[in-house]
Design an enzyme around this catalytic site. Sequence first.
Site, PDB file in Angstrom:
ATOM      1  N   LYS A 163      16.793 -65.850  29.879  1.00  0.00           N
ATOM      2  CA  LYS A 163      15.659 -66.278  30.717  1.00  0.00           C
ATOM      3  C   LYS A 163      14.443 -66.607  29.857  1.00  0.00           C
ATOM      4  O   LYS A 163      13.782 -67.624  30.062  1.00  0.00           O
ATOM      5  CB  LYS A 163      15.323 -65.171  31.733  1.00  0.00           C
ATOM      6  CG  LYS A 163      16.428 -64.974  32.764  1.00  0.00           C
ATOM      7  CD  LYS A 163      16.183 -63.786  33.689  1.00  0.00           C
ATOM      8  CE  LYS A 163      17.378 -63.642  34.632  1.00  0.00           C
ATOM      9  NZ  LYS A 163      17.223 -62.570  35.627  1.00  0.00           N
ATOM     10  N   GLN A 201      14.310 -56.882  35.982  1.00  0.00           N
ATOM     11  CA  GLN A 201      15.755 -57.055  35.899  1.00  0.00           C
ATOM     12  C   GLN A 201      16.480 -55.846  36.489  1.00  0.00           C
ATOM     13  O   GLN A 201      16.128 -54.701  36.227  1.00  0.00           O
ATOM     14  CB  GLN A 201      16.168 -57.257  34.418  1.00  0.00           C
ATOM     15  CG  GLN A 201      17.619 -57.642  34.204  1.00  0.00           C
ATOM     16  CD  GLN A 201      17.954 -59.060  34.658  1.00  0.00           C
ATOM     17  OE1 GLN A 201      17.079 -59.898  34.862  1.00  0.00           O
ATOM     18  NE2 GLN A 201      19.232 -59.339  34.814  1.00  0.00           N
ATOM     19  N   ASP A 211      12.138 -63.893  41.974  1.00  0.00           N
ATOM     20  CA  ASP A 211      13.534 -63.507  42.220  1.00  0.00           C
ATOM     21  C   ASP A 211      13.911 -63.677  43.688  1.00  0.00           C
ATOM     22  O   ASP A 211      15.093 -63.686  44.036  1.00  0.00           O
ATOM     23  CB  ASP A 211      13.729 -62.026  41.871  1.00  0.00           C
ATOM     24  CG  ASP A 211      14.447 -61.801  40.554  1.00  0.00           C
ATOM     25  OD1 ASP A 211      15.189 -62.706  40.134  1.00  0.00           O
ATOM     26  OD2 ASP A 211      14.275 -60.719  39.978  1.00  0.00           O
TER      27      ASP A 211
HETATM   28  N1  L34 Z   1      16.008 -58.906  38.964  1.00  0.00           N
HETATM   29  N2  L34 Z   1      18.222 -58.787  38.295  1.00  0.00           N
HETATM   30  C1  L34 Z   1      17.174 -59.526  38.708  1.00  0.00           C
HETATM   31  N3  L34 Z   1      17.252 -60.880  38.877  1.00  0.00           N
HETATM   32  C2  L34 Z   1      18.420 -61.531  38.623  1.00  0.00           C
HETATM   33  O1  L34 Z   1      18.522 -62.843  38.843  1.00  0.00           O
HETATM   34  C3  L34 Z   1      19.517 -60.802  38.151  1.00  0.00           C
HETATM   35  N4  L34 Z   1      20.707 -61.406  37.792  1.00  0.00           N
HETATM   36  C4  L34 Z   1      21.963 -60.707  38.054  1.00  0.00           C
HETATM   37  C5  L34 Z   1      21.825 -59.291  37.480  1.00  0.00           C
HETATM   38  N5  L34 Z   1      20.506 -58.693  37.684  1.00  0.00           N
HETATM   39  C6  L34 Z   1      19.401 -59.406  38.025  1.00  0.00           C
HETATM   40  C7  L34 Z   1      20.834 -62.179  36.689  1.00  0.00           C
HETATM   41  O2  L34 Z   1      19.880 -62.603  36.057  1.00  0.00           O
HETATM   42  C8  L34 Z   1      22.953 -61.570  37.278  1.00  0.00           C
HETATM   43  N6  L34 Z   1      22.136 -62.404  36.405  1.00  0.00           N
HETATM   44  C9  L34 Z   1      22.636 -63.263  35.388  1.00  0.00           C
HETATM   45  C10 L34 Z   1      21.804 -64.022  34.580  1.00  0.00           C
HETATM   46  C11 L34 Z   1      22.324 -64.837  33.567  1.00  0.00           C
HETATM   47  C12 L34 Z   1      23.664 -64.907  33.362  1.00  0.00           C
HETATM   48  C13 L34 Z   1      24.498 -64.169  34.157  1.00  0.00           C
HETATM   49  C14 L34 Z   1      23.984 -63.357  35.169  1.00  0.00           C
HETATM   50  C15 L34 Z   1      24.187 -65.760  32.255  1.00  0.00           C
HETATM   51  O3  L34 Z   1      23.430 -66.279  31.475  1.00  0.00           O
HETATM   52  N7  L34 Z   1      25.521 -65.888  32.123  1.00  0.00           N
HETATM   53  C16 L34 Z   1      26.173 -66.652  31.075  1.00  0.00           C
HETATM   54  C17 L34 Z   1      26.889 -65.785  30.077  1.00  0.00           C
HETATM   55  C18 L34 Z   1      26.189 -64.580  29.626  1.00  0.00           C
HETATM   56  C19 L34 Z   1      26.973 -63.738  28.643  1.00  0.00           C
HETATM   57  O4  L34 Z   1      27.349 -64.310  27.586  1.00  0.00           O
HETATM   58  O5  L34 Z   1      27.206 -62.541  28.896  1.00  0.00           O
HETATM   59  C20 L34 Z   1      27.244 -67.527  31.728  1.00  0.00           C
HETATM   60  O6  L34 Z   1      27.597 -68.551  31.144  1.00  0.00           O
HETATM   61  O7  L34 Z   1      27.740 -67.143  32.801  1.00  0.00           O
END
Ligand code: L34
Length: 293
Positions: A52, A96, A119
């Site tokens: 982020k 988060q 959010d």
């Molecule tokens: N307050 N908490 C708050 N806001 C959110 O919007 C979230 N979320 C969820 C968990 N807790 C939170 C996220 O940010 C899930 N989440 C989230 C954000 C980014 C990614 C996945 C979930 C992401 O970047 N995923 C990448 C791979 C990441 C890795 O390598 O582990 C992808 O390509 O899916």
Amino acid sequence: MEILDGKLLSIQIMEEIAAEVKELVASGKRAPHLAAVIVGDDPASKVYVRNKVRSCEKVGFQSTHIVKPSSTTEEELLQIVNDLNENPEIDGFIVQLPLPNHISEEKITLEIDPRKDVDGFHPVNFGRMAQGLPAYLPATPFGIMQMLDRYNIEVSGKECVVLGRSNIVGTPISILLSRKASPGNATVALCHSRTKDLKSHTLRADIIVVALGIPEFLTADMIKEGVVIIDVGINRVEDATAKRGYRLTGDVKYDEVAAKCSYITPVPGGVGPMTVTSLIKNTLRAAKNEVYK
Ligand code: L34
């Protein structure tokens, strides 16, 4: 089968946002400013928050990354939230999740000023979303809706099945898909652990959103030919052959389901990047006072 490439789409949307930021700044306004608070050292949360903050840099936002130890008290975190609520330099912020067990997520969420709740987790934003009023949409559901929109996937009149009823994904996406809007106007079944004969639901679905957090839960025998699959799960599964000792897998048994569906989101590179980009989009909306005048 076509892949719904969340990574590519998020790059495109980020470029659009970066262009808008340039215009804002050229017109004499300051750059949008997002703050992200992380408490404790959950390894996955660290990755997500880093993504982020990095995305802020890419689009020309200011960002503030607040990192606190897991020993942080609820009172201390409430104070941080209040400071951010009152700081005129901050357009929006997130705390988060998950939080350490001794901190009430509900209490923290309720303390966030809905105007800065990019959010979309505060009940005021959730309620506004549910009634179709201007609101910050929660990032993951917002990202999914943008994906359906940009890939021109027909949603109106379709049978959608959502697996999982969380406040963050399952419940809000079921509302957005059924809303009188575009994309929207779907017939939605929200399925969960007490659903009887789950397969009878999934087998008739045109679009399935899986948000359970159970690795490879959805299998090919549960779906009909040509369905659209949105896989929200990102599970870390132990894998001794992988560099980090684990691999990422979704809630869908990818290979066999991919062979049978029309569109599918990969994990990683599907819903995850769209979640991050949607948060950035909400922050731009906050800076422009688009939701709350
Ligand atoms: N307050 N908490 C708050 N806001 C959110 O919007 C979230 N979320 C969820 C968990 N807790 C939170 C996220 O940010 C899930 N989440 C989230 C954000 C980014 C990614 C996945 C979930 C992401 O970047 N995923 C990448 C791979 C990441 C890795 O390598 O582990 C992808 O390509 O899916």
